[in-house]
Design a protein around this motif. Structure first.
Motif, short mmCIF file in Angstrom:
data_model
loop_
_atom_site.label_atom_id
_atom_site.label_comp_id
_atom_site.label_asym_id
_atom_site.label_seq_id
_atom_site.Cartn_x
_atom_site.Cartn_y
_atom_site.Cartn_z
N ARG A 307 43.20 97.98 -2.81
CA ARG A 307 43.62 97.13 -3.93
C ARG A 307 43.95 97.97 -5.16
NH1 ARG A 307 39.39 94.20 -4.26
NH2 ARG A 307 40.13 92.62 -2.79
N ALA A 308 43.15 98.98 -5.45
CA ALA A 308 43.40 99.81 -6.62
C ALA A 308 44.73 100.55 -6.49
CB ALA A 308 42.26 100.81 -6.81
N ASP A 311 47.56 98.03 -6.89
CA ASP A 311 47.70 97.70 -8.31
C ASP A 311 48.53 98.77 -9.02
OD1 ASP A 311 46.27 95.33 -8.21
OD2 ASP A 311 44.38 96.22 -8.90
N ARG A 312 48.29 100.02 -8.69
CA ARG A 312 49.08 101.11 -9.27
C ARG A 312 50.53 101.03 -8.81
NH1 ARG A 312 46.37 106.37 -7.33
NH2 ARG A 312 48.18 107.27 -8.41
N ALA A 314 52.15 98.33 -8.06
CA ALA A 314 52.77 97.26 -8.83
C ALA A 314 53.05 97.69 -10.27
CB ALA A 314 51.87 96.02 -8.80
N ALA A 315 52.10 98.41 -10.87
CA ALA A 315 52.29 98.87 -12.24
C ALA A 315 53.45 99.84 -12.36
CB ALA A 315 51.01 99.53 -12.75
N GLU A 322 48.18 90.03 -1.98
CA GLU A 322 47.00 90.14 -1.13
C GLU A 322 46.64 88.77 -0.59
OE1 GLU A 322 42.24 91.43 -1.29
OE2 GLU A 322 43.51 91.69 -3.07
#
Length: 359
Positions: A307-308, A311-312, A314-315, A322
């Motif tokens: 997930r982390a 998230d990166r 996507a950023a 998910e």
């Protein structure tokens, strides 16, 4: 939709590939996981619309593909190179095809490597219970920090020797916790009833795994750190070890970012923050003796890491979704096929009702 198997020569090896649908159909590439084969996709393929062009290879050392060695120092790149070569075979895909790539477990790691190496060759990525972008075991936090300098507790030395022996012997019994059939029923899925009439077909895939130092599980090195084993340079489990497979930064940096859908079950016991295949977590339960404690050797936060990293991703300009399936284990495409088909078709843009059967 029914599939047919063919054999092609790609990346210097003979690869067995299951193919379904018209050559000009919407392309989908299915990449299976460890200790399995393309047979693991058969129940899913039956449910897919006839408008898709589905290609599902047996990875090297699995199914009917050649028993080629795995250079673990390249991470999962040997597998990804094999799969990439299929994209250039015009008997499988039309020229310039950009498939939706679906990767299960180890195959999710292969699909990530394929995205990093060939970001312009896929239209989307569907990760099904994928390996963490920081490999399997041996890391302590969401940034993938090594637990020990030599990544002790990962690689070929972590496999059950009895399971490996039973694989090599083609054991189809259910007499022991380490028999392949028992592992299929208890680890691959949360509810063995979800295997249905396909259990023996799926077991065939498990038993197709080639064993040895160049394939599963691979070599091992002695470690001064608990539990006394570190990854070697040959074989599948070493290719998954974080010493060799650490793809997070490369994934975030890809210049072309196709949409990613990540599907997982909340009852997965293989890829989990409390994985029953992570020696650190087993040590915390007292199953593996001598565990040095939470501060020295915490279980790997596999789900949190994925997930982390996403998230990166996507950023940095990408997108991901998910999807968590309650009560589902390690094989969402087998256990929750209707939801899985819907997520796949959403990525392809094919209407959910377009000729699919049984979804």
């Amino acid at each position: 939709m029914d599939s047919a198997q063919r054999v092609v020569s790609a990346n210097g090896i003979s690869q067995a590939v299951r193919v379904a649908g018209p050559p000009d159909g919407t392309p989908v590439l299915l990449v299976h996981g460890n200790c399995s084969s393309s047979t693991f996709w058969e129940p899913l393929v039956r449910r897919l619309p006839a408008t898709l062009r589905v290609v599902a290879p047996d990875l090297r050392g699995y199914g009917d593909t050649e028993t080629a060695p795995v250079d673990a120092t390249r991470g999962l790149a040997d597998f990804a190179d094999d799969v990439a070569a299929l994209l250039d075979d015009d008997s499988l895909f039309p020229a310039g095809a950009r498939p939706i790539v679906v990767g299960h477990s180890l195959g999710g790691g292969v699909a990530m490597r394929l995205l990093v190496d060939h970001p312009d060759r896929m239209a989307g990525l569907l990760l099904s219970a994928p390996a963490s972008p920081y490999g399997f075991g041996g890391t302590r936090d969401l940034d993938g920090t090594p637990t020990t300098p030599d990544f002790a507790g990962t690689g070929g030395g972590t496999a059950s020797s009895d399971f490996v022996r039973r694989l090599a012997a083609g054991d189809r019994s259910e007499e022991a916790p380490t028999s392949p059939r028992t592992v299929l029923r208890t680890a691959y899925v949360a509810d063995p009833a979800s295997l249905g009439d396909d259990e023996d077909l799926l077991l065939d895939g498990v038993l197709s795994t080639r064993t040895g130092v160049d394939n599963y599980p691979g070599t091992a090195e002695h470690s001064e750190n608990w539990p006394g084993t570190a990854p070697g340079g040959r074989g599948v489990l070493n290719a998954l070890a974080p010493a060799h497979f650490r793809i997070a930064d490369e994934l975030v940096a890809v210049p072309v970012k196709p949409p990613i859908t990540w599907v997982r079950g909340d009852a997965d016991v293989i890829v989990s923050d409390t994985s029953l295949f992570d020696l650190a977590y087993l040590g915390s339960l007292g199953v593996v003796p001598g565990w040095p404690g939470e501060e020295a050797c915490p279980p790997q936060p596999m789900v949190g890491q994925t997930r982390a990293v996403l998230d990166r991703y996507a950023a940095a300009g990408g997108t991901y979704r998910e999807v968590v399936l309650p009560g589902c284990g390690h094989s969402p495409h087998l256990e929750r096929p209707a939801e899985f088909v819907a997520e796949l078709l959403a990525l392809t843009g094919v209407p959910t009702t377009a000729g699919q059967r049984g979804a």
